[in-house]
Design an enzyme around this catalytic site. Structure first.
Site, PDB file in Angstrom:
ATOM      1  N   HIS A 169      34.481 -27.859  29.385  1.00  0.00           N
ATOM      2  CA  HIS A 169      34.889 -29.183  28.907  1.00  0.00           C
ATOM      3  C   HIS A 169      34.478 -30.211  29.955  1.00  0.00           C
ATOM      4  O   HIS A 169      34.602 -29.965  31.147  1.00  0.00           O
ATOM      5  CB  HIS A 169      36.416 -29.190  28.729  1.00  0.00           C
ATOM      6  CG  HIS A 169      36.985 -30.532  28.373  1.00  0.00           C
ATOM      7  ND1 HIS A 169      37.763 -31.257  29.244  1.00  0.00           N
ATOM      8  CD2 HIS A 169      36.885 -31.283  27.252  1.00  0.00           C
ATOM      9  CE1 HIS A 169      38.128 -32.391  28.653  1.00  0.00           C
ATOM     10  NE2 HIS A 169      37.612 -32.439  27.454  1.00  0.00           N
ATOM     11  N   ASN A 170      33.975 -31.370  29.515  1.00  0.00           N
ATOM     12  CA  ASN A 170      33.546 -32.414  30.467  1.00  0.00           C
ATOM     13  C   ASN A 170      32.700 -31.815  31.592  1.00  0.00           C
ATOM     14  O   ASN A 170      32.967 -32.013  32.770  1.00  0.00           O
ATOM     15  CB  ASN A 170      34.762 -33.126  31.089  1.00  0.00           C
ATOM     16  CG  ASN A 170      35.454 -34.026  30.076  1.00  0.00           C
ATOM     17  OD1 ASN A 170      34.952 -34.243  28.969  1.00  0.00           O
ATOM     18  ND2 ASN A 170      36.609 -34.544  30.425  1.00  0.00           N
ATOM     19  N   GLU A 199      29.490 -29.450  27.415  1.00  0.00           N
ATOM     20  CA  GLU A 199      29.802 -30.716  26.751  1.00  0.00           C
ATOM     21  C   GLU A 199      29.007 -31.850  27.395  1.00  0.00           C
ATOM     22  O   GLU A 199      28.939 -31.951  28.623  1.00  0.00           O
ATOM     23  CB  GLU A 199      31.298 -31.013  26.857  1.00  0.00           C
ATOM     24  CG  GLU A 199      31.657 -32.249  26.046  1.00  0.00           C
ATOM     25  CD  GLU A 199      33.123 -32.622  26.171  1.00  0.00           C
ATOM     26  OE1 GLU A 199      33.621 -33.249  25.220  1.00  0.00           O
ATOM     27  OE2 GLU A 199      33.751 -32.303  27.182  1.00  0.00           O
ATOM     28  N   ASP A 201      28.793 -35.948  27.199  1.00  0.00           N
ATOM     29  CA  ASP A 201      29.464 -37.152  26.709  1.00  0.00           C
ATOM     30  C   ASP A 201      28.469 -38.312  26.821  1.00  0.00           C
ATOM     31  O   ASP A 201      28.207 -38.776  27.931  1.00  0.00           O
ATOM     32  CB  ASP A 201      30.677 -37.355  27.624  1.00  0.00           C
ATOM     33  CG  ASP A 201      31.715 -38.239  26.981  1.00  0.00           C
ATOM     34  OD1 ASP A 201      31.428 -38.761  25.902  1.00  0.00           O
ATOM     35  OD2 ASP A 201      32.796 -38.421  27.562  1.00  0.00           O
ATOM     36  N   HIS A 214      32.249 -40.211  31.684  1.00  0.00           N
ATOM     37  CA  HIS A 214      33.510 -40.195  30.948  1.00  0.00           C
ATOM     38  C   HIS A 214      33.836 -41.631  30.546  1.00  0.00           C
ATOM     39  O   HIS A 214      34.232 -42.438  31.372  1.00  0.00           O
ATOM     40  CB  HIS A 214      34.609 -39.620  31.838  1.00  0.00           C
ATOM     41  CG  HIS A 214      35.773 -39.116  31.045  1.00  0.00           C
ATOM     42  ND1 HIS A 214      35.740 -37.912  30.391  1.00  0.00           N
ATOM     43  CD2 HIS A 214      36.995 -39.648  30.785  1.00  0.00           C
ATOM     44  CE1 HIS A 214      36.893 -37.726  29.767  1.00  0.00           C
ATOM     45  NE2 HIS A 214      37.665 -38.756  29.980  1.00  0.00           N
ATOM     46  N   GLU A 248      29.254 -35.204  22.630  1.00  0.00           N
ATOM     47  CA  GLU A 248      30.356 -36.109  22.354  1.00  0.00           C
ATOM     48  C   GLU A 248      29.676 -37.475  22.294  1.00  0.00           C
ATOM     49  O   GLU A 248      29.413 -38.102  23.309  1.00  0.00           O
ATOM     50  CB  GLU A 248      31.355 -35.973  23.514  1.00  0.00           C
ATOM     51  CG  GLU A 248      32.695 -36.578  23.300  1.00  0.00           C
ATOM     52  CD  GLU A 248      33.389 -36.101  22.039  1.00  0.00           C
ATOM     53  OE1 GLU A 248      33.776 -37.000  21.269  1.00  0.00           O
ATOM     54  OE2 GLU A 248      33.552 -34.899  21.821  1.00  0.00           O
TER      55      GLU A 248
END
Length: 634
Positions: A169-170, A199, A201, A214, A248
């Protein structure tokens, strides 16, 4: 040159070896040593002799103190009639009786002798000295992790949804989620650990260059194309099996096209752009069929067939619109990418307790523009908003997957576990940490593996128990990042739930004798090489299998603590269980300091006498720190 590196043996005769020379000589024996322990034993030897140098006899004493372990000597003498040499037949008997190697024969024994016996004349006589036996017992071949699980051994031809998939994640963050740096190392290190779902983003950047960071925070930005270059370079270093890029996506259609161009130009043939075989997808392909391929997980407009027809035409400038309901609820279900600034306390009012797992929420229709060029790169991993289990069962296609936040997922585990298991037997389900975890903390992944969730995404940058469970689970199957789920989590008609395992129970009786520790990391509080170690053995699995047992504390001995304590466990669902050995230093009656740990799947345990290699907080090897145990189970 060689002369300078190692002190010549004749310097011993004049007693001229210092600590540095001692270390160099020990290195020559190809046995790993912890400098703190060598230094301590060296100093103890010097105390007897009022000088800074040692002679050959002193060196032998230091070597014996570090290498000749009493627990190995006891075992060796139990099988060596004269306590000096093991004949081939003695070694075979040891392997069969103690190591449960029923197939052991002369060839097995000779291979071990050739590999580990350092004394040439003993080796030529096809025998093993205590030196050879010590090296063998400390080796990878006697590690607690089964040798046959160190390579890919599972059937890799099932559909993708039948596997647990190592997921991050991230991935771009290397510390916290508010002001921490975004860094390419996040991707490199995750891929080198065998992570298969990353992931990314993505946000609009200046000069029409998409960036990765982020959103709504002060984390630094990385160009999208740099991320893809790193993924291209490291995707298949640790594993041949497919990598899934979970986008994302917050970019405008124009920059989505730039993303699509970069994906195509940088990844080339690695990028999966069309179906394998049949265009009509009724079942997901297998990891085997997708070897060395990179898949894009994102929203998609229209059908796979339409995208295939468009494949060779230029779709630049074309966009599609996706409409979906967005549910607005209280803070525990913040969308993955909601602003992460702390909220005022007024929003934390408790919702009245509602038993239905999906609480009442305001819903609004949200329209998203998506570039056709990017949409068409999505083949087997189409992101689909999760509505309910009933809705998915009726409407969802096998190539559509859902992402569910940990808070909502936890409610499903509690109130609708059977439906959850049924859902994950059909559709890839990704779980992600709640948005309020601004410090990148992790949840316990076990509770979501227990219901068959394939992609349980963790913050790989955050060390701790949760990542230790993740790393331990994915040691299995050669560390390839894909682990075949147990049959009861793949079967569409399964009635398994973690709370009520019923007929799916295959109880396993496990006994562990904790014998000793070897060169454990000294305590932070110790001026020398001391610690007060204790060992905790834990089982993680379905709720009724959770267990924790502690050894006694051995006072001021990190070099060679000896326990000789027995621990027994009965595990109902061994297929889902992990076992963790954690070594701590007792600082006071209420506080312990972490020294090292090792976690592995229960079904990957070796039998017999084994060494447990300890790992540091961040997962690095603490060689030579280890535990020595005896394991048996049926």
């Amino acid at each position: 040159m060689e002369e300078n590196r190692y002190p010549p043996f004749n310097e011993f005769r004049t007693g001229k070896i210092d600590l540095d020379g001692t270390m160099k000589l020990l290195e020559k024996f190809h046995i790993p040593f912890d400098f703190e322990h060598v230094k301590h034993v060296f100093k103890k030897t010097l105390d007897k002799r009022k000088t800074h140098m040692i002679n050959i006899e002193d060196f032998r004493a230091i070597y014996r103190a570090l290498v000749h372990r009493s627990e190995f000597r006891e075992l060796f003498c139990a099988y060596s009639p004269n306590c000096k040499i093991l004949a081939t037949t003695d070694l075979i008997e040891f392997l069969r009786r103690e190591q449960y190697e029923s197939e052991a024969c002369e060839t097995t024994a000779l291979e071990i002798i050739l590999k580990y016996e350092p004394i040439e004349e003993v080796r030529k006589r096809r025998q093993m000295s205590f030196e050879g036996f010590t090296r063998y017992m400390s080796s990878e071949d006697c590690s607690i992790f089964r040798n046959d699980h160190k390579t890919v051994y599972q059937d890799m031809n099932h559909p993708l949804c039948d596997y647990f998939i190592s997921s991050s994640h991230n991935t771009y963050l290397i510390s916290d989620q508010l002001v921490g740096p975004s860094h390419l190392w996040g991707y490199t290190s995750a891929l080198l650990k065998g992570c298969r779902c990353l992931e990314i983003d993505c946000w609009d950047g200046s000069n029409n260059e998409p960036v990765v960071y982020h959103g709504h925070t002060l984390t630094s930005k990385i160009p999208f194309h740099s991320v893809i270059q790193v993924i291209d370079k490291y995707a298949f270093v640790a594993s041949d099996y497919p990598v899934i890029l979970s986008l994302e996506n917050h970019c405008s259609p124009k920059q989505q096209e730039v993303m699509a161009d970069y994906l195509g130009s940088i990844l080339g043939d690695k990028l999966l752009t069309s179906t394998i075989g049949d265009t009509v997808v009724t079942q997901l392909p297998s990891p085997e069929a997708l070897k060395f391929k990179i898949l894009i997980k994102n929203k998609k407009v229209g059908t796979i067939e339409e995208g295939m027809i468009r494949r060779n035409s230029d779709s630049h400038g074309e966009t599609g619109v996706i409409s979906e309901f967005e549910y607005l609820s209280d803070e525990d279900e913040t969308d993955e990418k909601a602003p992460l600034y702390p909220r005022s306390h007024s929003s934390k009012r408790k919702r009245e307790h509602i038993h239905s797992p999906s609480p009442r929420k305001k819903a609004k229709m949200k329209k998203m523009k998506i570039a056709i060029a990017l949409s068409d790169l999505v083949v087997y991993t189409k992101s689909e908003k999760f509505v309910s289990f009933e809705h998915s069962l009726t409407n969802q296609k096998c190539f559509e997957n859902n992402s569910i936040g940990e808070v909502r997922a936890r409610k499903f585990v509690k109130h609708s576990a059977k439906e959850f298991v049924s859902h994950t037997s059909r559709f890839i389900t990704r779980i992600y940490p709640k948005g309020t975890r601004a410090n990148s903390s992790n949840y316990n992944p076990q509770e979501f593996w227990n219901v068959g969730c394939q992609m349980v995404a963790l913050n790989f940058q955050t060390p701790g128990l949760q990542m230790e469970l993740q790393d331990g689970k994915f040691l299995d199957n050669g560390g390839c990042g894909y682990i075949l789920k147990p049959e009861f989590l793949r079967n569409h008609n399964s009635t398994f739930t973690p709370q009520n395992v019923g007929r799916y129970s295959k109880p396993m009786s496990l006994s562990i004798r904790l014998i000793s520790g070897h060169q454990l990391p000294p305590s932070n509080l110790s001026k020398t090489n001391k610690a007060d170690p204790l060992v905790t053995i834990e089982i993680y699995g379905v709720p009724e299998d959770q267990a924790k047992k502690k050894s006694s504390v051995i006072k001021s001995n990190a070099l060679s603590p000896r326990w000789d304590e027995f621990f027994s466990f009965t595990v109902q669902v061994p297929e889902l269980a992990l076992i963790r050995f954690c070594v701590e230093d007792e600082i006071s009656l209420v506080a312990n300091e972490f020294l090292g740990q090792y976690t592995l799947p229960l079904l990957s345990l070796s039998k017999g006498y084994c060494n447990v290699p300890l790992l540091s907080k961040d997962g690095g090897k603490l060689e030579p720190a280890s535990l020595f145990v005896q394991v048996w189970y049926y």
